[in-house]
Write an enzyme that holds these catalytic residues in place. Structure first.
Site, PDB file in Angstrom:
ATOM      1  N   LEU A   1       4.546  -3.034  -6.165  1.00 17.02           N
ATOM      2  CA  LEU A   1       4.528  -2.508  -5.664  1.00 17.02           C
ATOM      3  C   LEU A   1       6.234  -1.957  -5.592  1.00 17.02           C
ATOM      4  O   LEU A   1       7.092  -2.996  -5.315  1.00 17.02           O
ATOM      5  CB  LEU A   1       3.906  -2.163  -3.501  1.00 17.02           C
ATOM      6  N   ASP A   2       6.608  -0.514  -5.890  1.00 19.66           N
ATOM      7  CA  ASP A   2       8.154  -0.420  -5.560  1.00 19.66           C
ATOM      8  C   ASP A   2       8.699  -0.857  -3.557  1.00 19.66           C
ATOM      9  O   ASP A   2       7.214  -0.874  -2.770  1.00 19.66           O
ATOM     10  CB  ASP A   2       8.080   1.206  -5.309  1.00 19.66           C
ATOM     11  N   ARG A   3       9.478  -1.244  -3.601  1.00 24.91           N
ATOM     12  CA  ARG A   3      10.398  -1.191  -2.188  1.00 24.91           C
ATOM     13  C   ARG A   3       9.710  -0.163  -0.819  1.00 24.91           C
ATOM     14  O   ARG A   3       9.254  -1.054  -0.049  1.00 24.91           O
ATOM     15  CB  ARG A   3      11.663  -1.040  -2.031  1.00 24.91           C
TER      16      ARG A   3
ATOM     17  N   THR B   1       7.447   1.571  -0.649  1.00 27.63           N
ATOM     18  CA  THR B   1       5.602   1.678  -1.103  1.00 27.63           C
ATOM     19  C   THR B   1       5.270   0.414   0.364  1.00 27.63           C
ATOM     20  O   THR B   1       5.377  -0.425  -0.405  1.00 27.63           O
ATOM     21  CB  THR B   1       4.940   1.551  -2.004  1.00 27.63           C
TER      22      THR B   1
END
Length: 326
Positions: free
Chosen positions: A139-141, A143
């Site tokens: 997951l993106d930082r 998100t």
């Protein structure tokens, strides 16, 4: 480890490279150490010499020689009891094979040159070596939401395979600027990376570009706040970097609070909000039985967006994509 052992390759590890098989069990080993052990014949598979990039077959016997001991972690790299307790507080679901965390916004999944606090580091709370859970997706930082890990090498391989073979349903919630017309559909738009480092962006690819990656996102609008913002359910059928953020910007409805994929209008509407993207639900096969359906409660960052625009999470359609004709 001071003795020679013989270990068997798990069914879920069929096709895994030898060096990665070793790294999953003994993360402190580096590639050079594994390469030397293989070149000298100390590592063997089914009695034969092998190279580090040899693909293993389920049921094969791996000769494991005495291995270098792991050096004690430097104090700054280890985790203290408070960090371990924090890691445990993130647990959404756990059994003997699967660990699911509710990743907070702002916490990176893996470390980097300037990133010392991340999920991968916090996994020391569960132990090292074979006891250490393994990442199977990202997951993106910024998100928040459901992040799944495998607690054994076999479970991790099966979970990673489910993502690779698109046997998962990942539903994200997002708050976006404006509202799409039509309010539901599928966006098929190849993406390509441009730029370097912190300035790298994912953008729509030109037709026929050799480096373009196919990307497909299904979307359904759950609610709208006048003409200002919409609450979206997003289902990425592919797993490209920043796919949802790039696709929503390409549609003309960037995700609010996004510092990279935005417009002047979305920046003004965001008004200090953090990224309004949340991995709400993940449905996937359990490594050994049945199906897992995991949900993450709203993060504080997302809750702030819901409160600003008057959305109520309890009004969400629990199966927003089931009504769509395919």
């Amino acid at each position: 480890m001071r003795e020679v052992r013989t270990l068997y390759v798990d069914n879920g590890e069929d096709g895994v490279r030898l060096d990665r098989w070793f790294k999953r069990r003994w993360p402190h080993l580096n590639h050079i150490q594994i390469q030397k052990l293989a070149r000298s014949g100390q590592i063997r598979v089914d009695g034969a010499r092998v190279k580090p990039d040899t693909r293993l077959s389920a049921g094969s016997q791996v000769r494991v020689p005495p291995l270098p001991e792991a050096q004690e972690r430097r104090e700054k790299d280890g985790i203290d009891p408070r960090e371990a307790a924090f890691a445990r507080s993130l647990v959404l679901y756990e059994d003997e094979e699967v660990l699911a965390l509710n990743k907070p916004s702002g916490l990176a999944v893996q470390g980097g040159t300037k990133t010392h606090k991340h999920v991968d580091r916090l996994l020391s709370a569960w132990g090292e070596g074979l006891e250490r859970p393994r990442l199977v997706h990202r997951l993106d930082r910024d998100t928040s939401g459901v992040l799944v890990l495998g607690k054994t090498p076999g479970a991790a391989a099966k979970l990673a395979g489910a993502f690779a073979k698109r046997r998962t349903q990942k539903i994200y919630w997002a708050l976006v600027a404006g509202f799409p017309k039509p309010p539901e559909g599928v966006l098929e738009l190849p993406l390509i990376k441009k730029g370097i480092g912190d300035r790298e962006l994912v953008v729509p690819a030109e037709l026929g570009h050799e480096n373009a990656e196919a990307a497909e996102t299904e979307f359904v609008m759950l609610a709208r706040a006048a003409d200002k913002a919409a609450w979206m359910a997003l289902w990425p059928h592919t797993g490209r970097t920043h796919q949802l953020r790039a696709h929503m910007l390409a549609m003309g409805h960037p995700i609010l609070g996004d510092p990279k994929y935005n417009t002047e209008a979305s920046e003004a509407l965001s008004g200090g909000l953090k990224l309004q993207l949340h991995a709400r639900r993940l449905v996937l096969p359990h490594p050994s039985r049945g199906t897992l359906m995991l949900e993450a409660p709203l993060s504080p960052e997302m809750r702030a967006g819901f409160e600003r625009f008057g959305f109520d999470e309890h009004e969400a359609d629990p199966e927003p994509f089931s009504r769509r004709k395919r």
